[in-house]
Write an enzyme that holds these catalytic residues in place. Structure first.
Site, PDB file in Angstrom:
ATOM      1  N   HIS A 104     110.651  25.075  84.752  1.00  0.00           N
ATOM      2  CA  HIS A 104     110.790  25.550  86.137  1.00  0.00           C
ATOM      3  C   HIS A 104     111.582  24.531  86.958  1.00  0.00           C
ATOM      4  O   HIS A 104     112.512  24.874  87.689  1.00  0.00           O
ATOM      5  CB  HIS A 104     109.408  25.783  86.770  1.00  0.00           C
ATOM      6  CG  HIS A 104     109.444  25.915  88.272  1.00  0.00           C
ATOM      7  ND1 HIS A 104     109.571  24.820  89.118  1.00  0.00           N
ATOM      8  CD2 HIS A 104     109.403  26.994  89.080  1.00  0.00           C
ATOM      9  CE1 HIS A 104     109.605  25.237  90.375  1.00  0.00           C
ATOM     10  NE2 HIS A 104     109.502  26.548  90.383  1.00  0.00           N
ATOM     11  N   ASN A 105     111.219  23.284  86.824  1.00  0.00           N
ATOM     12  CA  ASN A 105     111.911  22.252  87.595  1.00  0.00           C
ATOM     13  C   ASN A 105     113.358  22.097  87.148  1.00  0.00           C
ATOM     14  O   ASN A 105     114.247  21.886  87.972  1.00  0.00           O
ATOM     15  CB  ASN A 105     111.171  20.914  87.495  1.00  0.00           C
ATOM     16  CG  ASN A 105     109.997  20.839  88.443  1.00  0.00           C
ATOM     17  OD1 ASN A 105     109.407  21.863  88.785  1.00  0.00           O
ATOM     18  ND2 ASN A 105     109.642  19.645  88.870  1.00  0.00           N
ATOM     19  N   SER A 142     103.542  24.669  91.444  1.00  0.00           N
ATOM     20  CA  SER A 142     104.798  24.601  92.186  1.00  0.00           C
ATOM     21  C   SER A 142     104.658  25.213  93.564  1.00  0.00           C
ATOM     22  O   SER A 142     103.868  26.132  93.781  1.00  0.00           O
ATOM     23  CB  SER A 142     105.915  25.330  91.438  1.00  0.00           C
ATOM     24  OG  SER A 142     107.103  25.272  92.206  1.00  0.00           O
ATOM     25  N   GLU A 146     115.148  24.726  88.711  1.00  0.00           N
ATOM     26  CA  GLU A 146     115.265  24.340  90.132  1.00  0.00           C
ATOM     27  C   GLU A 146     116.472  23.410  90.325  1.00  0.00           C
ATOM     28  O   GLU A 146     117.250  23.570  91.276  1.00  0.00           O
ATOM     29  CB  GLU A 146     113.952  23.657  90.537  1.00  0.00           C
ATOM     30  CG  GLU A 146     113.888  23.031  91.909  1.00  0.00           C
ATOM     31  CD  GLU A 146     112.551  22.281  92.113  1.00  0.00           C
ATOM     32  OE1 GLU A 146     111.479  22.867  91.895  1.00  0.00           O
ATOM     33  OE2 GLU A 146     112.595  21.089  92.478  1.00  0.00           O
ATOM     34  N   LYS A 188     106.203  24.386  83.526  1.00  0.00           N
ATOM     35  CA  LYS A 188     106.497  23.787  84.834  1.00  0.00           C
ATOM     36  C   LYS A 188     107.726  22.882  84.738  1.00  0.00           C
ATOM     37  O   LYS A 188     108.562  22.850  85.650  1.00  0.00           O
ATOM     38  CB  LYS A 188     105.292  22.991  85.356  1.00  0.00           C
ATOM     39  CG  LYS A 188     105.577  22.223  86.655  1.00  0.00           C
ATOM     40  CD  LYS A 188     105.874  23.166  87.804  1.00  0.00           C
ATOM     41  CE  LYS A 188     106.408  22.626  89.098  1.00  0.00           C
ATOM     42  NZ  LYS A 188     106.458  21.312  89.516  1.00  0.00           N
TER      43      LYS A 188
END
Ligand code: 6PG
Length: 476
Positions: free
Chosen positions: A185-186, A128, A189, A182
């Site tokens: 994480h997105n 990222s 986000e 990940k």
């Protein structure tokens, strides 16, 4: 000369990762399907370090020291499989294939299993930080075997962002763990950006303020608890003026949020695992809603005046209310995201360290923030924390914010300004803390129409009421 690591796929992310590796002293073999990209990388940046360009996959593989480590940086899906298929016959037992794309963790699990049967390591790695991060220090989330990390760890930890001397990279866990983390994480986000967008919209409506004024508010917030990369660039985007029209940039951009799919994957996975990530889900659906132009136009015509006029009393109090509501909603979104990671880790037996995950998100990645250090601390102190919401700092902050949060959500509802993520985060908070939930009634209804049974508060066992007959209770 031999290369310590190779990168195949030299579009901007691959190119920047290769440059970052070379700048950090590693000899990097580089390859791209069309060789022009390889040539231009070496022409333009060859002086930054040691690159070993190769035009064929065979030459690329031959340039690598053993065990070989190959980073694949191509589009997720078919293109990744195609490159892997080309690579595998050229590799030897013990070699490592690293997929740094945004792959779905289920694909990563499948690929890891397939490559393991060839004696190869497959390391799905979340990266990222966008283009700049890839070049100057991303946050890196490698999955795969512990053995592969012995080779990759020292390389990745060197090229990752560093916070307080700690690299924003650690081994997340086996097979798909890195890509799973990940993905979440997105998802976070998405939630973070939706909350920021709602805060902006509320400020704009409540204050009748121009984007440039709101940029200043965000700039101010960025020196407090909300300090983060996303808040910083929000100020930047809001302050930007469109050169062609002289209008605020944000007013000339079509209000349809697009997505490549990682938010959707997060929600899909959370549904499978039964984890209520309402903040991420609202954010993902809000993007979908924004794209339904026909429905929006029809509804606009049908209900032009459904909201009430918004009269904000004291402007400063209102801005502070929005700030606190944003912070509280953000805590909910992160609490849910970390719940999701814990559930995935349990389901797939990954042994993911939540404090460690927060540690490597403190820098490099899109959601990097001061806040993440507090999350690290909370999970380090109490790895079995039932929810981040009850960790001391978070509990105090939410508690302090509750009156503001309620005012903002209620005012927005009255004025007809949509704040789905703010509102649903508050509802989640209230549901979690409720003494009794109406879930009891749902159980009653299920039992009534389908004999689905229920449990009682006062006795163990499974019960059913004979609704259609004499209404006596039985234990089936
Ligand atoms: C990152 C970003 C990166 C990318 C997203 C955008 O961590 O560096 O998350 O992965 O910007 O894929 O996602 P959407 O197109 O779905 O918004």
């Amino acid at each position: 000369a031999t290369a310590q690591i190779g990168v195949t796929g030299l579009a901007v992310m691959g190119r920047n990762l290769a440059r970052n590796l070379a700048r950090n002293g590693f000899t990097v073999a580089v390859h791209n399907r069309s060789p022009e990209r390889t040539r231009s990388l070496v022409d333009e940046h060859g002086d930054e370090g040691r690159f070993l360009p190769a035009e064929s996959m065979a030459d690329f593989v031959a340039a690598l020291e053993r065990p070989r480590a190959v980073i694949v940086m191509v589009k997720a899906g078919g293109p990744t499989d195609a490159v892997i298929d080309e690579l595998v016959p050229l590799l030897d037992s013990g070699d490592i294939v690293v997929d740094c794309g945004n792959a779905h963790f289920a694909d990563t699990r499948r690929r890891e299993e397939a490559l393991r049967s060839h004696g190869l390591h497959f390391v799905g790695t979340g990266v990222s930080g966008g283009e700049e991060g890839a070049l100057h220090g991303p946050s890196i989330m490698p999955g795969g075997s512990a053995e592969s990390y012995r080779k990759l760890g020292p390389i990745f930890e060197k090229i990752a962002a560093q916070v307080d001397g700690v690299p924003c990279c650690r081994h997340i866990g086996p097979d798909g763990a890195g890509h799973f983390v990940k993905m979440v994480h997105n998802g976070i986000e998405y939630a973070d950006m939706q909350l920021i967008a709602e805060a902006y919209d509320l400020l704009r409506a409540g204050l009748s303020a121009e984007p440039a004024e709101i940029a200043e508010i965000f700039r101010g917030w960025n020196s407090g608890e909300l300090e983060s990369f996303l808040i910083e660039i929000t100020a930047d985007v809001l302050a930007h003026t469109d050169a062609a029209t002289g209008r605020a940039f944000v007013d000339v951009v079509l209000d349809r949020a697009e997505q490549k799919g990682t938010g959707r994957w997060t929600v899909q996975s959370a549904l499978d695992l039964g984890i209520p990530i309402t903040g991420i889900a609202e954010a993902t659906f809000a993007r979908s809603l924004s794209g339904h132009a026909d429905q929006r136009a029809a509804a606009r015509r049908a209900f032009p005046d459904a909201g009430e006029r918004w009269q904000v009393g004291d402007r400063e109090t209102f801005v502070e209310d929005v700030r606190r509501a944003l912070l509280a909603s953000k805590i909910v979104a992160y609490a849910q995201g970390f719940d999701h990671i814990r559930a995935g880790s349990r389901e797939y037996d990954w042994g993911i360290d939540l404090g460690g995950t927060a540690t490597i998100w403190r820098g490099g990645c899109i959601i990097r923030a001061r806040f993440l250090d507090r999350i690290r601390q909370a999970y380090d102190e109490q790895p079995e924390l039932p929810t981040l919401l009850v960790a001391p700092w978070f509990a105090d902050t939410v508690d302090d914010g509750v009156p503001s949060w309620r005012r903002v959500v209620a005012d927005a509802a009255r004025a007809g300004v949509p704040a789905p993520a703010f509102a649903s985060s508050l509802a989640y908070f209230d549901a979690l803390r409720a003494e009794r939930l109406p879930a009891a009634l749902i159980q009653g209804l299920r039992d009534n129409f389908g004999a689905h049974t229920y449990h009682r508060v006062d006795r163990d066992g499974t019960f059913h009421t004979r609704w259609a007959a004499d209404r006596t209770e039985v234990q089936p």
